[in-house]
Design a protein around this motif. Structure first.
Motif, mmCIF file in Angstrom:
data_model
loop_
_atom_site.group_PDB
_atom_site.id
_atom_site.type_symbol
_atom_site.label_atom_id
_atom_site.label_comp_id
_atom_site.label_asym_id
_atom_site.label_seq_id
_atom_site.Cartn_x
_atom_site.Cartn_y
_atom_site.Cartn_z
ATOM 1 N N TRP A 1 0.826 -1.200 0.000
ATOM 2 C CA TRP A 1 0.000 0.000 0.000
ATOM 3 C C TRP A 1 0.863 1.254 0.000
ATOM 4 O O TRP A 1 1.875 1.325 0.675
ATOM 5 C CB TRP A 1 -0.891 0.035 1.239
ATOM 6 C CG TRP A 1 -2.009 -0.959 1.194
ATOM 7 C CD1 TRP A 1 -2.317 -1.818 0.178
ATOM 8 C CD2 TRP A 1 -2.961 -1.208 2.222
ATOM 9 N NE1 TRP A 1 -3.400 -2.573 0.516
ATOM 10 C CE2 TRP A 1 -3.820 -2.224 1.763
ATOM 11 C CE3 TRP A 1 -3.159 -0.675 3.479
ATOM 12 C CZ2 TRP A 1 -4.865 -2.710 2.524
ATOM 13 C CZ3 TRP A 1 -4.205 -1.150 4.244
ATOM 14 C CH2 TRP A 1 -5.056 -2.158 3.760
ATOM 15 N N ASP A 2 0.414 2.261 -0.745
ATOM 16 C CA ASP A 2 1.066 3.566 -0.677
ATOM 17 C C ASP A 2 0.397 4.382 0.433
ATOM 18 O O ASP A 2 -0.578 3.939 1.045
ATOM 19 C CB ASP A 2 1.007 4.291 -2.023
ATOM 20 C CG ASP A 2 -0.419 4.519 -2.516
ATOM 21 O OD1 ASP A 2 -1.383 4.467 -1.713
ATOM 22 O OD2 ASP A 2 -0.575 4.765 -3.722
ATOM 23 N N SER A 3 0.905 5.571 0.677
ATOM 24 C CA SER A 3 0.411 6.362 1.805
ATOM 25 C C SER A 3 -1.053 6.758 1.628
ATOM 26 O O SER A 3 -1.802 6.828 2.608
ATOM 27 C CB SER A 3 1.279 7.601 2.016
ATOM 28 O OG SER A 3 1.309 8.379 0.843
ATOM 29 N N LEU A 4 -1.490 6.992 0.406
ATOM 30 C CA LEU A 4 -2.889 7.364 0.177
ATOM 31 C C LEU A 4 -3.825 6.202 0.508
ATOM 32 O O LEU A 4 -4.867 6.396 1.142
ATOM 33 C CB LEU A 4 -3.086 7.809 -1.272
ATOM 34 C CG LEU A 4 -4.491 8.284 -1.628
ATOM 35 C CD1 LEU A 4 -4.872 9.489 -0.774
ATOM 36 C CD2 LEU A 4 -4.584 8.619 -3.099
ATOM 37 N N THR A 5 -3.447 5.004 0.121
ATOM 38 C CA THR A 5 -4.249 3.821 0.435
ATOM 39 C C THR A 5 -4.323 3.625 1.941
ATOM 40 O O THR A 5 -5.393 3.320 2.483
ATOM 41 C CB THR A 5 -3.649 2.567 -0.240
ATOM 42 O OG1 THR A 5 -3.570 2.795 -1.654
ATOM 43 C CG2 THR A 5 -4.502 1.337 0.015
ATOM 44 N N VAL A 6 -3.200 3.819 2.614
ATOM 45 C CA VAL A 6 -3.176 3.689 4.076
ATOM 46 C C VAL A 6 -4.150 4.683 4.709
ATOM 47 O O VAL A 6 -4.933 4.322 5.591
ATOM 48 C CB VAL A 6 -1.740 3.887 4.634
ATOM 49 C CG1 VAL A 6 -1.752 4.012 6.147
ATOM 50 C CG2 VAL A 6 -0.848 2.731 4.202
ATOM 51 N N MET A 7 -4.123 5.923 4.249
ATOM 52 C CA MET A 7 -5.015 6.948 4.811
ATOM 53 C C MET A 7 -6.486 6.589 4.586
ATOM 54 O O MET A 7 -7.321 6.735 5.474
ATOM 55 C CB MET A 7 -4.700 8.330 4.221
ATOM 56 C CG MET A 7 -3.333 8.865 4.599
ATOM 57 S SD MET A 7 -3.009 8.904 6.382
ATOM 58 C CE MET A 7 -4.150 10.160 6.884
#
Length: 80
Positions: free
Chosen positions: A37-43
């Motif tokens: 996951w990238d940071s946007l997916t995590v958020m």
């Protein structure tokens, strides 16, 4: 069924829409390494978890949570 088992089931259900690679989910599954996951997916995922459980996961807590088991422990602690 224990509360933690219910939490894990709910977390796994919340992961499914984000699990583009179809990774088999266990408590040791990591968000960055296994699910990639990238940071946007995590958020987006954190927001979904917060809404589902009606909790707030701080940025400091997020930094310490690397896998599904750790997330389940954090949710249980916040709900307790």
């Amino acid at each position: 069924m224990t509360d933690r088992t219910q939490i894990l089931d709910t977390i796994n259900a919340q992961i499914e829409p984000f699990n583009k690679k179809g990774v088999a989910l266990t408590e040791a599954t990591t968000f960055q390494g296994d699910l990639e996951w990238d940071s946007l997916t995590v958020m987006d995922f954190v927001a979904a978890i917060e809404d589902e459980f009606d909790i707030i996961i701080t940025m400091n807590m997020q930094a310490e949570i690397e896998n599904i088991g750790q997330l389940a422990d954090a949710v249980a602690k916040l709900k307790g």
